[in-house]
Design a protein around this motif. Sequence first.
Motif, PDB file in Angstrom:
ATOM      1  N   UNK A  53      15.382  -2.192  -4.818  1.00 14.45           N
ATOM      2  CA  UNK A  53      14.356  -2.963  -5.480  1.00 14.45           C
ATOM      3  C   UNK A  53      12.998  -2.568  -4.867  1.00 14.45           C
ATOM      4  N   UNK A  54      11.950  -2.704  -5.658  1.00 11.79           N
ATOM      5  CA  UNK A  54      10.634  -2.225  -5.205  1.00 11.79           C
ATOM      6  C   UNK A  54       9.595  -3.317  -5.430  1.00 11.79           C
ATOM      7  N   UNK A  55       8.760  -3.505  -4.395  1.00 11.32           N
ATOM      8  CA  UNK A  55       7.619  -4.424  -4.498  1.00 11.32           C
ATOM      9  C   UNK A  55       6.372  -3.667  -4.065  1.00 11.32           C
ATOM     10  N   UNK A  56       5.218  -4.119  -4.552  1.00 13.31           N
ATOM     11  CA  UNK A  56       3.969  -3.422  -4.250  1.00 13.31           C
ATOM     12  C   UNK A  56       2.940  -4.374  -3.640  1.00 13.31           C
ATOM     13  N   UNK A  57       2.141  -3.836  -2.711  1.00 13.37           N
ATOM     14  CA  UNK A  57       0.965  -4.534  -2.176  1.00 13.37           C
ATOM     15  C   UNK A  57      -0.186  -3.532  -2.134  1.00 13.37           C
ATOM     16  N   UNK A  58      -1.399  -4.039  -2.226  1.00 13.01           N
ATOM     17  CA  UNK A  58      -2.583  -3.165  -2.165  1.00 13.01           C
ATOM     18  C   UNK A  58      -3.040  -2.992  -0.721  1.00 13.01           C
ATOM     19  N   UNK A  59      -3.651  -1.838  -0.462  1.00 16.49           N
ATOM     20  CA  UNK A  59      -4.175  -1.573   0.876  1.00 16.49           C
ATOM     21  C   UNK A  59      -5.380  -0.648   0.818  1.00 16.49           C
ATOM     22  N   UNK A  60      -6.185  -0.626   1.884  1.00 11.48           N
ATOM     23  CA  UNK A  60      -7.380   0.232   1.911  1.00 11.48           C
ATOM     24  C   UNK A  60      -7.026   1.694   2.196  1.00 11.48           C
ATOM     25  N   UNK A  61      -7.654   2.584   1.459  1.00  9.52           N
ATOM     26  CA  UNK A  61      -7.438   4.022   1.666  1.00  9.52           C
ATOM     27  C   UNK A  61      -8.393   4.549   2.729  1.00  9.52           C
ATOM     28  N   UNK A  62      -7.993   5.570   3.456  1.00  9.43           N
ATOM     29  CA  UNK A  62      -8.867   6.220   4.440  1.00  9.43           C
ATOM     30  C   UNK A  62      -9.625   7.380   3.824  1.00  9.43           C
ATOM     31  N   UNK A  63      -9.145   7.855   2.690  1.00 11.71           N
ATOM     32  CA  UNK A  63      -9.849   8.908   1.982  1.00 11.71           C
ATOM     33  C   UNK A  63      -9.532   8.795   0.493  1.00 11.71           C
ATOM     34  N   UNK A  64     -10.452   9.324  -0.311  1.00 13.39           N
ATOM     35  CA  UNK A  64     -10.355   9.110  -1.754  1.00 13.39           C
ATOM     36  C   UNK A  64      -9.104   9.732  -2.365  1.00 13.39           C
ATOM     37  N   UNK A  65      -8.577  10.797  -1.764  1.00  9.22           N
ATOM     38  CA  UNK A  65      -7.394  11.454  -2.323  1.00  9.22           C
ATOM     39  C   UNK A  65      -6.140  10.600  -2.180  1.00  9.22           C
ATOM     40  N   UNK A  66      -6.207   9.476  -1.436  1.00 11.69           N
ATOM     41  CA  UNK A  66      -5.045   8.598  -1.290  1.00 11.69           C
ATOM     42  C   UNK A  66      -4.970   7.537  -2.387  1.00 11.69           C
ATOM     43  N   UNK A  67      -6.046   7.373  -3.127  1.00  4.41           N
ATOM     44  CA  UNK A  67      -6.080   6.320  -4.147  1.00  4.41           C
ATOM     45  C   UNK A  67      -4.916   6.494  -5.129  1.00  4.41           C
ATOM     46  N   UNK A  68      -4.163   5.389  -5.364  1.00  2.19           N
ATOM     47  CA  UNK A  68      -3.028   5.416  -6.292  1.00  2.19           C
ATOM     48  C   UNK A  68      -1.752   5.931  -5.673  1.00  2.19           C
ATOM     49  N   UNK A  69      -1.769   6.228  -4.378  1.00  2.00           N
ATOM     50  CA  UNK A  69      -0.575   6.760  -3.714  1.00  2.00           C
ATOM     51  C   UNK A  69      -0.053   5.775  -2.668  1.00  2.00           C
ATOM     52  N   UNK A  70       1.194   6.002  -2.249  1.00  2.00           N
ATOM     53  CA  UNK A  70       1.819   5.157  -1.224  1.00  2.00           C
ATOM     54  C   UNK A  70       1.268   5.552   0.146  1.00  2.00           C
ATOM     55  N   UNK A  71       0.687   4.588   0.849  1.00  2.00           N
ATOM     56  CA  UNK A  71       0.184   4.882   2.192  1.00  2.00           C
ATOM     57  C   UNK A  71       1.059   4.253   3.280  1.00  2.00           C
ATOM     58  N   UNK A  72       2.004   3.391   2.856  1.00  2.23           N
ATOM     59  CA  UNK A  72       2.936   2.799   3.822  1.00  2.23           C
ATOM     60  C   UNK A  72       4.132   2.226   3.054  1.00  2.23           C
ATOM     61  N   UNK A  73       5.265   2.149   3.763  1.00  2.02           N
ATOM     62  CA  UNK A  73       6.434   1.545   3.139  1.00  2.02           C
ATOM     63  C   UNK A  73       7.256   0.828   4.202  1.00  2.02           C
ATOM     64  N   UNK A  74       7.882  -0.279   3.775  1.00  2.00           N
ATOM     65  CA  UNK A  74       8.739  -1.056   4.669  1.00  2.00           C
ATOM     66  C   UNK A  74       9.993  -1.449   3.910  1.00  2.00           C
ATOM     67  N   UNK A  75      11.191  -1.133   4.437  1.00  2.00           N
ATOM     68  CA  UNK A  75      11.441  -0.338   5.636  1.00  2.00           C
ATOM     69  C   UNK A  75      10.974   1.119   5.461  1.00  2.00           C
ATOM     70  N   UNK A  76      10.693   1.775   6.572  1.00  2.00           N
ATOM     71  CA  UNK A  76      10.253   3.163   6.529  1.00  2.00           C
ATOM     72  C   UNK A  76      11.397   4.057   6.057  1.00  2.00           C
ATOM     73  N   UNK A  77      11.049   5.240   5.591  1.00  2.00           N
ATOM     74  CA  UNK A  77      12.075   6.181   5.156  1.00  2.00           C
ATOM     75  C   UNK A  77      12.964   6.596   6.317  1.00  2.00           C
ATOM     76  N   UNK A  78      14.256   6.739   6.041  1.00  2.00           N
ATOM     77  CA  UNK A  78      15.197   7.133   7.086  1.00  2.00           C
ATOM     78  C   UNK A  78      16.553   6.523   6.864  1.00  2.00           C
ATOM     79  N   UNK A  79      17.498   6.696   7.809  1.00  2.00           N
ATOM     80  CA  UNK A  79      18.860   6.172   7.702  1.00  2.00           C
ATOM     81  C   UNK A  79      19.031   4.863   8.448  1.00  2.00           C
ATOM     82  N   UNK A  80      19.752   3.922   7.872  1.00  2.00           N
ATOM     83  CA  UNK A  80      20.005   2.618   8.479  1.00  2.00           C
ATOM     84  C   UNK A  80      21.495   2.277   8.344  1.00  2.00           C
ATOM     85  N   UNK A  81      22.079   1.676   9.424  1.00  2.00           N
ATOM     86  CA  UNK A  81      23.496   1.276   9.394  1.00  2.00           C
ATOM     87  C   UNK A  81      23.592  -0.216   9.124  1.00  2.00           C
TER      88      UNK A  81
END
Length: 310
Positions: A53-81
Amino acid sequence: MVKRIILVLAAAVIGWAVSAPPAAAKMYLVTIPDVRNTPKAEAEKVLRAKGFQVAFVDGPARMSTQIGKVIDQKPAGGGYFYAEIPKTLLVTLTIATQGSFVPMVLLMKEAEAAAAVRKAGYAPKVEYVPEDNAAMIGKVKGTVPAPHLQLAPGGTVTLQVGSAAHAMPNYIGHSVQGARQSIDQLNSVKPMGLKTTVVQGKTTTVAQDDQKIYEQSPPAGTTLKAGTEIRLTAYRYVAPPPAAGPAVTMPNLVGKSEKEAVEALQRAGLKVTVRYFSNPRLRAPGRVLAQSVAAGTQTAGPVVLTVGGR
């Protein structure tokens, strides 16, 4: 007896069951894709395809090329047991939707770039930097902060504008004429607009040093910008005084006639100056009343004689 044996065996079985190690719990690996720096729609598609399932929140970009892109995710990408396979797992994505950024003004002319910076809500500041490529003179080579970076509204953007430049030559010990020719050549090769000022400084009695440069501004090696004033300070030749003759012993000329005294000094090779003094009480017209160099003194002149007036 049989009953006692059965009871003993039952107790042993129960004791073994209690003391035996438990079976290892089964763990399940769940891999969450890392979708940072991915456009929002694409990131959502990837995660939902994996059953998240996916949820979204807004956040401030550090540069204009990040606008509209994912700048963070929780949980982070990787493997979990997990002890059991989760029925649903929520991944929250932070999407860059806010920010104020330095505009792209590279290669623009100075005036055009300054206008674009003001329009973006910033204050332009111009800094000229040396440029050998004639096509880049007057154009923006870089900005501080760099284009697309976040900057609070009202901040200052420094425009690095190319300016015709050359390293200041070392003119110390060279003639003013040669230095002028060198500077004229720089102005002809590049549109430098250099200005030259020559200052007549210290005097010298050495003819070969006349108009020889002993001080310059800016110093050698300094980057010259268009319109720089070059200040050259040179020696000025002054002829030395005539060489004095050999020293002679000054005779006593007081009381002698003007003619005798002058001739005596001239024969000795001394320069003579006569001054006249009139006093009714002194009855010595045409006679030497005083001499500037005392008798018996070694001198090479000049000598001043005071003679009584007529």
